[in-house]
Design an enzyme around this catalytic site. Structure first.
Site, PDB file in Angstrom:
ATOM      1  N   ASP A 242       0.914  -1.024  -0.033  1.00 52.46           N
ATOM      2  CA  ASP A 242       0.111   0.013   0.134  1.00 52.46           C
ATOM      3  C   ASP A 242       0.853   1.129  -0.095  1.00 52.46           C
ATOM      4  OD1 ASP A 242      -1.813   2.047   0.531  1.00 52.46           O
ATOM      5  OD2 ASP A 242      -2.445   1.164   2.195  1.00 52.46           O
ATOM      6  N   ASP A 248       4.763  11.292   1.829  1.00 51.56           N
ATOM      7  CA  ASP A 248       4.621  12.013   3.068  1.00 51.56           C
ATOM      8  C   ASP A 248       5.602  11.398   3.941  1.00 51.56           C
ATOM      9  OD1 ASP A 248       2.214  13.366   2.447  1.00 51.56           O
ATOM     10  OD2 ASP A 248       1.113  12.105   3.390  1.00 51.56           O
TER      11      ASP A 248
HETATM   12  P1  ATP Z   1       1.707   8.644  -2.494  1.00 55.59           P
HETATM   13  O1  ATP Z   1       0.776   9.470  -3.027  1.00 55.59           O
HETATM   14  O2  ATP Z   1       1.305   6.982  -2.698  1.00 55.59           O
HETATM   15  O3  ATP Z   1       1.811   8.742  -0.943  1.00 55.59           O
HETATM   16  P2  ATP Z   1       3.714   9.795  -3.791  1.00 55.59           P
HETATM   17  O4  ATP Z   1       3.067   9.630  -5.199  1.00 55.59           O
HETATM   18  O5  ATP Z   1       3.663  11.187  -3.206  1.00 55.59           O
HETATM   19  O6  ATP Z   1       3.191   8.801  -2.895  1.00 55.59           O
HETATM   20  P3  ATP Z   1       6.130   8.425  -4.638  1.00 55.59           P
HETATM   21  O7  ATP Z   1       6.713   9.220  -5.481  1.00 55.59           O
HETATM   22  O8  ATP Z   1       4.908   7.385  -5.263  1.00 55.59           O
HETATM   23  O9  ATP Z   1       5.253   9.516  -3.660  1.00 55.59           O
HETATM   24  O10 ATP Z   1       6.934   7.862  -3.547  1.00 55.59           O
HETATM   25  C1  ATP Z   1       7.558   8.413  -2.712  1.00 55.59           C
HETATM   26  C2  ATP Z   1       8.548   7.414  -2.051  1.00 55.59           C
HETATM   27  O11 ATP Z   1       8.116   6.328  -1.525  1.00 55.59           O
HETATM   28  C3  ATP Z   1       9.826   7.053  -3.249  1.00 55.59           C
HETATM   29  O12 ATP Z   1      10.809   8.154  -3.216  1.00 55.59           O
HETATM   30  C4  ATP Z   1      10.048   5.872  -2.683  1.00 55.59           C
HETATM   31  O13 ATP Z   1      11.238   5.969  -1.553  1.00 55.59           O
HETATM   32  C5  ATP Z   1       8.897   5.161  -1.761  1.00 55.59           C
HETATM   33  N1  ATP Z   1       8.081   4.326  -2.962  1.00 55.59           N
HETATM   34  C6  ATP Z   1       6.955   4.462  -3.397  1.00 55.59           C
HETATM   35  N2  ATP Z   1       6.836   3.387  -4.295  1.00 55.59           N
HETATM   36  C7  ATP Z   1       7.517   2.554  -4.137  1.00 55.59           C
HETATM   37  C8  ATP Z   1       7.720   1.375  -4.673  1.00 55.59           C
HETATM   38  N3  ATP Z   1       6.881   0.808  -5.481  1.00 55.59           N
HETATM   39  N4  ATP Z   1       8.827   0.604  -4.207  1.00 55.59           N
HETATM   40  C9  ATP Z   1       9.656   0.844  -3.276  1.00 55.59           C
HETATM   41  N5  ATP Z   1       9.488   2.325  -2.936  1.00 55.59           N
HETATM   42  C10 ATP Z   1       8.566   2.913  -3.239  1.00 55.59           C
HETATM   43  O1  RIB Z   2      -0.672  11.303   1.371  1.00 56.59           O
HETATM   44  C1  RIB Z   2      -1.630  10.541   1.924  1.00 56.59           C
HETATM   45  C2  RIB Z   2      -2.815  11.232   2.563  1.00 56.59           C
HETATM   46  O2  RIB Z   2      -3.398  11.894   1.638  1.00 56.59           O
HETATM   47  C3  RIB Z   2      -3.662  10.322   3.261  1.00 56.59           C
HETATM   48  O3  RIB Z   2      -3.313   9.781   4.774  1.00 56.59           O
HETATM   49  C4  RIB Z   2      -5.059  10.984   3.126  1.00 56.59           C
HETATM   50  O4  RIB Z   2      -5.222  11.456   4.477  1.00 56.59           O
HETATM   51  C5  RIB Z   2      -4.772  12.126   2.101  1.00 56.59           C
HETATM   52  O5  RIB Z   2      -4.798  13.165   2.886  1.00 56.59           O
END
Ligand code: ATP
Ligand code: RIB
Length: 298
Positions: A242, A248
């Site tokens: 997940d 964050d």
């Molecule tokens: P989300 O919105 O799902 O919280 P995001 O899109 O803001 O995440 P991402 O760029 O997807 O951020 O991921 C942030 C960090 O999480 C990456 O720099 C990496 O360290 C880790 N990460 C995310 N997805 C993966 C993955 N599939 N495998 C390993 N690390 C991951």
């Molecule tokens: O970045 C993840 C967060 O986005 C979740 O915890 C949800 O609360 C939304 O704000």
């Protein structure tokens, strides 16, 4: 070494999450596998992971006078976050409705509620009232005018300001000027800059003369230094359960690291390690490594 003092002005939400191998299309009903209620909100998530890393964290935000608000306030206290600057209102606490599919990918609808009632004057008073403050973080789940006021006060105090422009919204030139760091993911980068971060040449043209980081999911993240140099660090290969709250986890850890006077390159490396651990468990804050687990990483 002096304590890393971080303030987060931002959202706190209750995450209501449904897990289903396949997500329904419009008009379709499917049976899911699990429902959870967990602590979330981009601001609160970033505050919690910064506290797990070892920072002294002050949260500036607003909760409803309801059961979700009470639970979140208790959680701040349990984690050791200073919530003296968290106010309460009759407007309901913010919530996020989250769907997670079998690949760990999410879709989220947020209802900001109380988060949209944070007042600029109170938030600025909070920033001015925190001793030894070095880093201030904000996101886009609260009103942008509050972030502008807070970053302006933070810059006057000589603090480092970090904006996580999530979820995406157009940023005013005034706010952009006040950000020492902007940390978008790939999608937010494209929305801010008009193209995906697919090459170093494109990265270099994003905010010339300023620092930024673009998180790149399984590919890790790229550091864009003010001098135009780019440093890419890959993420470890992990079993993805997940990804909620992974961005964050990166931002809160990166902020802790800068507040601890680590180099931006070391902050990048630590942020990736912590965020990549978070994707191996369900939920946002519930997926974050503990202080003991983090201490084995650096
Ligand atoms: P989300 O919105 O799902 O919280 P995001 O899109 O803001 O995440 P991402 O760029 O997807 O951020 O991921 C942030 C960090 O999480 C990456 O720099 C990496 O360290 C880790 N990460 C995310 N997805 C993966 C993955 N599939 N495998 C390993 N690390 C991951
Ligand atoms: O970045 C993840 C967060 O986005 C979740 O915890 C949800 O609360 C939304 O704000």
């Amino acid at each position: 070494m002096s304590k890393a003092v971080v303030a987060v002005v931002g959202s706190a939400m209750m995450d209501l999450t449904a897990y289903a191998h396949t997500l329904p299309e419009a008009g379709q009903t499917l049976v899911g596998e699990l429902f959870t209620t967990g602590f979330g909100g981009k601001g609160a998530n970033q505050a919690v992971i910064a506290a797990h890393c070892g920072a002294e964290v002050h949260f500036i935000g607003k909760l409803g006078r309801d059961l979700f608000g009470d639970s979140i306030a208790t959680n701040f206290s349990t984690v050791g976050i200073n919530s003296f600057f968290v106010e309460r209102t009759d407007t309901p606490t913010g919530i996020a409705h989250i769907w997670v599919d079998g690949n760990g990918e999410n879709r989220i609808i947020i209802i900001p509620g109380a988060n949209h009632e944070i007042e600029s004057t109170k938030a600025v008073d909070a920033i001015n009232g925190i001793d030894n403050l070095s880093v201030v973080i904000a996101q886009c789940e609260i009103k942008q005018e509050v972030t502008v006021a807070v970053f302006s006060a933070a810059k006057t105090r000589g603090c480092i300001t970090i904006l996580n422009p999530a979820p995406y919204q157009a940023l005013s030139p005034e706010l952009l000027e006040l950000c020492d760091w902007i940390i978008p993911n790939e999608t937010e980068f494209r929305e801010l800059h008009g193209q995906l971060p697919s090459s170093d040449e494109i990265l270099k043209t994003f905010r010339p003369g300023k620092n930024s980081v673009v998180t790149l999911g399984s590919l890790g993240a790229a550091l864009i230094n003010a001098d135009g140099s780019i440093i890419r660090t890959t993420a470890p290969t992990v079993d993805v359960i997940d990804t909620t709250g992974a961005g964050d986890a990166f931002v809160g850890t990166f902020a802790y690291a800068l507040a601890s006077r680590m180099s931006s390159e070391d902050a990048l490396t630590l942020g990736i390690k912590v965020a990549s651990l978070s994707v191996t468990k369900k939920g946002a804050q519930s997926s974050y490594p503990t202080q003991a687990e983090i201490s084995t990483l650096s």
